[in-house]
Motif scaffolding. Structure first.
Motif, PDB file in Angstrom:
ATOM      1  N   PRO A  13      12.168  21.729 -62.279  1.00 49.08           N
ATOM      2  CA  PRO A  13      11.897  23.238 -60.735  1.00 49.08           C
ATOM      3  C   PRO A  13      10.879  22.530 -59.468  1.00 49.08           C
ATOM      4  N   ALA A  14      11.184  23.635 -58.140  1.00 46.23           N
ATOM      5  CA  ALA A  14      10.445  22.674 -57.002  1.00 46.23           C
ATOM      6  C   ALA A  14       9.334  22.542 -56.960  1.00 46.23           C
ATOM      7  N   ASP A  15       8.642  22.581 -57.875  1.00 46.05           N
ATOM      8  CA  ASP A  15       7.089  22.233 -58.222  1.00 46.05           C
ATOM      9  C   ASP A  15       6.754  20.746 -58.160  1.00 46.05           C
ATOM     10  N   ASN A  16       8.079  20.507 -59.008  1.00 38.79           N
ATOM     11  CA  ASN A  16       8.485  18.767 -59.175  1.00 38.79           C
ATOM     12  C   ASN A  16       9.303  18.029 -58.664  1.00 38.79           C
ATOM     13  N   GLN A  17      10.105  19.031 -57.560  1.00 43.49           N
ATOM     14  CA  GLN A  17      10.914  17.284 -56.933  1.00 43.49           C
ATOM     15  C   GLN A  17      10.185  16.849 -55.502  1.00 43.49           C
ATOM     16  N   ASP A  18       9.374  16.518 -54.973  1.00 43.90           N
ATOM     17  CA  ASP A  18       8.791  16.559 -54.108  1.00 43.90           C
ATOM     18  C   ASP A  18       8.750  15.314 -54.463  1.00 43.90           C
ATOM     19  N   ILE A  19       7.904  14.650 -56.002  1.00 48.85           N
ATOM     20  CA  ILE A  19       7.679  13.454 -56.891  1.00 48.85           C
ATOM     21  C   ILE A  19       9.297  12.411 -56.353  1.00 48.85           C
ATOM     22  N   ALA A  20      10.269  12.262 -57.190  1.00 52.11           N
ATOM     23  CA  ALA A  20      11.644  12.210 -56.659  1.00 52.11           C
ATOM     24  C   ALA A  20      12.375  12.022 -56.141  1.00 52.11           C
ATOM     25  N   GLN A  21      12.116  12.553 -55.127  1.00 50.38           N
ATOM     26  CA  GLN A  21      12.429  12.683 -53.653  1.00 50.38           C
ATOM     27  C   GLN A  21      12.135  12.063 -52.910  1.00 50.38           C
TER      28      GLN A  21
END
Length: 395
Positions: free
Chosen positions: A108-116
């Protein structure tokens, strides 16, 4: 429903939680019949994977019966299915290349920043494996919501026992992809570090893909004995120096291909590994990379190194010079499970691949916390623990 939840390091509990519901038209709800504890789950248990939250439902190896579907699901109620641990849309750029663990839409988009931030790009979503990989509820539960159910699950024929096909969810495709990444040629010698579930399936797969010799490396007698049943030669690293023995066994050339099936929690009283453990315990480093160091140093010039093992963060003392100077190829990654499930299911049904040899314990879901302790503390005896929902203790 009842589900195994994470509450901190070495603290997992079977709790009563809300039942899952259909959220997206492509969803399905699965009534879990069998689920397994994976070596990767122990990284969560030991507190090495970030972004876990108290109450998260664990588990990414599971199968069961379809009990509800969204309007766009291709599954039907009553079907028995095995569910890949990777959550992949089937339609993005990476899925179109069968690189399912790189799916752009499973996380989900709201979790992608962590891995990015950590890795440069987000990975696919994974069941029961931290909010960095989507925060999805896992399958060590009575029921689970399966997103993109028109892409991931594979239908199991009637009459096939769960134990024969459960590991299509993760460790069998992972072991197969590990061997495939070795680009095995006739006459090759393949060395496998780690005789846990993935390592043992990598041993079996390497032979099936044409390796002449497979050398399995571990220190647990029972796991080494299991590797021998497939024809592997073995090295107990507590009784001999792995590099020296490998050179002797290969006439000084080194293995043609090496597989690291150990990962970030490598064990052993070696100088480099002790330093890694100190750094991990003081938060100066996150991963212990002794196995991949050994694999790179031992591999022959021009050889191939395959790394299915999980690593989570940054490392030092990585033998980059050896990797370059020896002209090695390194392949790694989370498994593209959906690429392999159909051919591997066919191989199981044709009795070309055995999976049940690995199971040492069957336990009810209610005993899952004890199962984690056993899998963590009794690794010689507990080679694989399968949890059964609604069943009495069978171990």
């Amino acid at each position: 429903m009842r589900a195994l939840t994470w509450h901190g390091k070495h603290d997992v509990r079977v709790d009563t939680v809300d039942d899952p519901e259909i959220i997206n038209p492509r969803d399905a709800i699965i009534k879990v019949t069998s689920t397994a504890i994976c070596g990767s789950d122990l990284h969560l248990y030991d507190g090495y994977i970030p972004t876990m939250k108290a109450g998260d439902i664990l588990g990414h190896e599971f199968m069961g019966e379809v009990v509800d579907t969204g309007s766009a699901s291709t599954l039907k109620k009553g079907q028995r299915v095995v569910v890949p641990f990777t959550i992949s849309c089937g339609r993005c750029y990476h899925c179109s290349k069968q690189q399912y663990s790189g799916c752009d839409n499973g996380n989900p988009a709201d979790n992608q920043d962590i891995a990015q931030t950590l890795y440069g790009h987000p990975m696919a979503g994974l069941f029961g494996y931290s909010h960095m990989t989507g925060g999805y509820a896992g399958g060590q539960a009575e029921y689970v919501r399966v997103p993109f159910s028109d892409v991931g699950p594979i239908v199991v024929p009637d009459g096939v026992d769960d134990d024969k096909v459960l590991f299509l969810s993760d460790i069998l495709p992972t072991g197969w992809m590990a061997a495939e990444n070795c680009e095995i040629e006739p006459g090759d010698t393949v060395a496998v570090w780690g005789c846990g579930p993935v390592g043992l399936f990598a041993v079996q797969s390497a032979f099936l893909l044409g390796a002449e010799r497979v050398i399995a490396i571990d220190h647990f007698p029972r796991r080494l004995a299991l590797a021998k049943t497939f024809g592997a030669e073995t090295i107990n690293y507590e009784e001999a120096k792995t590099y020296d023995v490998l050179m002797e066994m290969t006439g000084g050339i080194g293995p043609d291909a090496c597989i690291d099936a150990v990962g970030l929690e490598a064990h052993g009283l070696f100088v480099d590994n002790v330093v890694d453990q100190i750094k991990a315990s003081t938060y100066l480093g996150t991963d212990r990379i002794h196995a991949i160091r050994q694999a790179i140093i031992a591999c022959r010039k021009g050889g191939r190194v395959s790394m299915p093992a999980v690593y989570g963060g940054f490392v030092d003392k990585f033998p980059l010079g050896a990797l370059m100077e020896k002209g090695l190829t390194l392949k790694t990654g989370q498994t593209h499970v959906q690429r392999y499930t159909e051919p591997l299911l066919a191989a199981i049904l044709e009795d070309k691949i055995d999976t049940t040899f690995l199971i040492s314990h069957r336990m009810p879901l209610e005993d899952a916390a004890e199962g984690y302790r056993m899998f963590h503390d009794e690794q010689n005896e507990a080679t694989k623990i399968v949890l059964k929902t609604g069943a009495a203790s069978l171990h």
